[in-house]
Design an enzyme around this catalytic site. Structure first.
Site, PDB file in Angstrom:
ATOM      1  N   PRO A  17       0.408  -1.353  -0.156  1.00 44.48           N
ATOM      2  CA  PRO A  17      -0.162  -0.004   0.136  1.00 44.48           C
ATOM      3  C   PRO A  17       0.195   0.907  -0.264  1.00 44.48           C
ATOM      4  O   PRO A  17       1.476   1.082   0.849  1.00 44.48           O
ATOM      5  CB  PRO A  17      -0.523  -0.275   1.284  1.00 44.48           C
ATOM      6  N   CYS A 113       2.892   4.898   8.537  1.00 40.62           N
ATOM      7  CA  CYS A 113       3.277   5.959   7.512  1.00 40.62           C
ATOM      8  C   CYS A 113       4.207   7.069   8.503  1.00 40.62           C
ATOM      9  O   CYS A 113       3.514   7.206   9.873  1.00 40.62           O
ATOM     10  CB  CYS A 113       1.602   6.782   7.248  1.00 40.62           C
ATOM     11  N   GLU A 215      12.765  -0.944  -0.217  1.00 34.58           N
ATOM     12  CA  GLU A 215      14.448  -1.572  -0.817  1.00 34.58           C
ATOM     13  C   GLU A 215      14.681  -1.978  -1.966  1.00 34.58           C
ATOM     14  O   GLU A 215      15.936  -2.664  -2.273  1.00 34.58           O
ATOM     15  CB  GLU A 215      16.021  -0.776  -0.293  1.00 34.58           C
ATOM     16  N   ARG A 238       7.335   0.530  -3.868  1.00 37.14           N
ATOM     17  CA  ARG A 238       8.075   1.446  -5.784  1.00 37.14           C
ATOM     18  C   ARG A 238       8.908   0.686  -6.482  1.00 37.14           C
ATOM     19  O   ARG A 238       8.418   0.783  -8.023  1.00 37.14           O
ATOM     20  CB  ARG A 238       8.895   2.451  -4.938  1.00 37.14           C
TER      21      ARG A 238
END
Length: 325
Positions: A17, A113, A215, A238
């Site tokens: 998410p 977050c 990462e 990502r």
């Protein structure tokens, strides 16, 4: 040991998410690509739904997780777990129970977050400095949610540092969480490399599965993460947006890699997707294309050609031109 451990009989691969990035449209695209490559995501987790003062109305849950209208799955069949963020145990529990009534297959609780606006309102990673509150939230949600629906938590290694890792681990152990996902950095470390995968080792004695995150951009880093963290379960963030075939690359399915030509089709589908308006859609696409330049050399000339363009039709024409080259 929970009865959901069977979900982890094989190494799981999850789509992370990411607020403002893996929205329903992006989930639709990325889970479809993974399924087409023969290595679908085991599940994905929604962007967080903020819980503050009341039980949210159904339309809010449907906005963040429209998949609830379709058995809580994307068109590719990937289950979507509903993530909640908040600091009041009773409210979190009531909202979790309602999400389950709407069809959520699992509830995930966000303690990771790093956003300042979220942390300043006592949400997300700031609660890593209050392990007792983490325990109260998870245990309240676990009691409120039907036993056949799992409850998980997503954390970082700490807020400003890792000094409270033992307390965090104890809170998770006693809370009734069914599994744990760990982003291997503190809030202060943000998203700057490296990720400290070895720090995840300290959580592996918990009697629940542990998922490593942070990462992982390629096969080599995935293998390093598995070796250093001591868990085979990975959540991809990502890196999966930058290389949508990352999940297949990690499993060494070299024959299933996604070419730029193949990806162009999905980019056009993205631009033809559902959004508030075309301005929002174009902005979101440019965000994605900017990330794709890190994964595909072919993305750079397209980026240079359209980075100032606002007309969606002209951007699609530029992509079609790229496909013809």
């Amino acid at each position: 040991m929970t009865h959901f451990n069977k979900m982890f009989d094989n190494p799981v691969r999850l789509l992370a998410p990411m607020e403002g990035l893996t929205d329903p449209l992006m989930r639709q695209i990325l889970t479809q690509i993974a399924a087409d490559l023969g290595r679908p995501y085991d599940w994905s987790v929604s962007e967080f739904i903020r819980v503050t003062q009341t039980v949210l109305p159904a339309h809010v849950f449907y906005k963040y997780v429209p998949e609830l209208h379709h058995d809580a799955k994307t068109a590719a069949g990937t289950p979507i777990h509903v993530q909640l963020l908040g600091s009041v145990p009773t409210l979190m529990a009531e909202n979790a129970a309602f999400a389950c009534e709407l069809g959520a297959p699992a509830i995930d609780i966000n303690f990771g977050c790093p956003a300042k606006t979220v942390n300043s309102h006592r949400g997300g990673s700031v609660l890593l400095d209050e392990p007792e509150v983490m325990y109260e939230i998870i245990s309240a949600v676990r009691r409120a949610v039907p036993k056949d629906i799992p409850v998980s938590a997503k954390i970082r290694l700490g807020y400003t540092d890792t000094s409270r890792m033992d307390d965090i681990r104890g809170a998770i152990a006693d809370s009734g969480a069914d599994w744990l996902t760990i982003h291997a950095r503190t809030k202060t470390q943000g998203y700057k490399p490296p990720a400290y995968w070895d720090k995840i080792q300290g959580f592996n004695h918990l009697k629940i599965p542990v998922i490593a995150n942070g990462e992982i951009w390629n096969n080599e880093q995935a293998n390093q993460c598995i070796e250093q963290s001591g868990t085979t379960h990975l959540m991809l963030g990502r890196g999966a947006v930058t290389r949508p075939d990352l999940i297949a690359r990690i499993d060494n399915q070299e024959s299933a890699l996604l070419t730029w030509q193949d990806l162009l089709t999905h980019q056009i589908k993205f631009l033809n997707g559902i959004a508030k308006n075309d301005t929002v859609l174009v902005g979101r696409y440019k965000q994605w294309l900017g990330m794709l330049t890190k994964g595909y050399a072919e993305a750079q000339p397209v980026w240079e050609a359209i980075k100032r363009e606002k007309d969606k039709a002209l951007i699609i024409t530029a992509l079609q031109t790229s496909a013809a080259l």
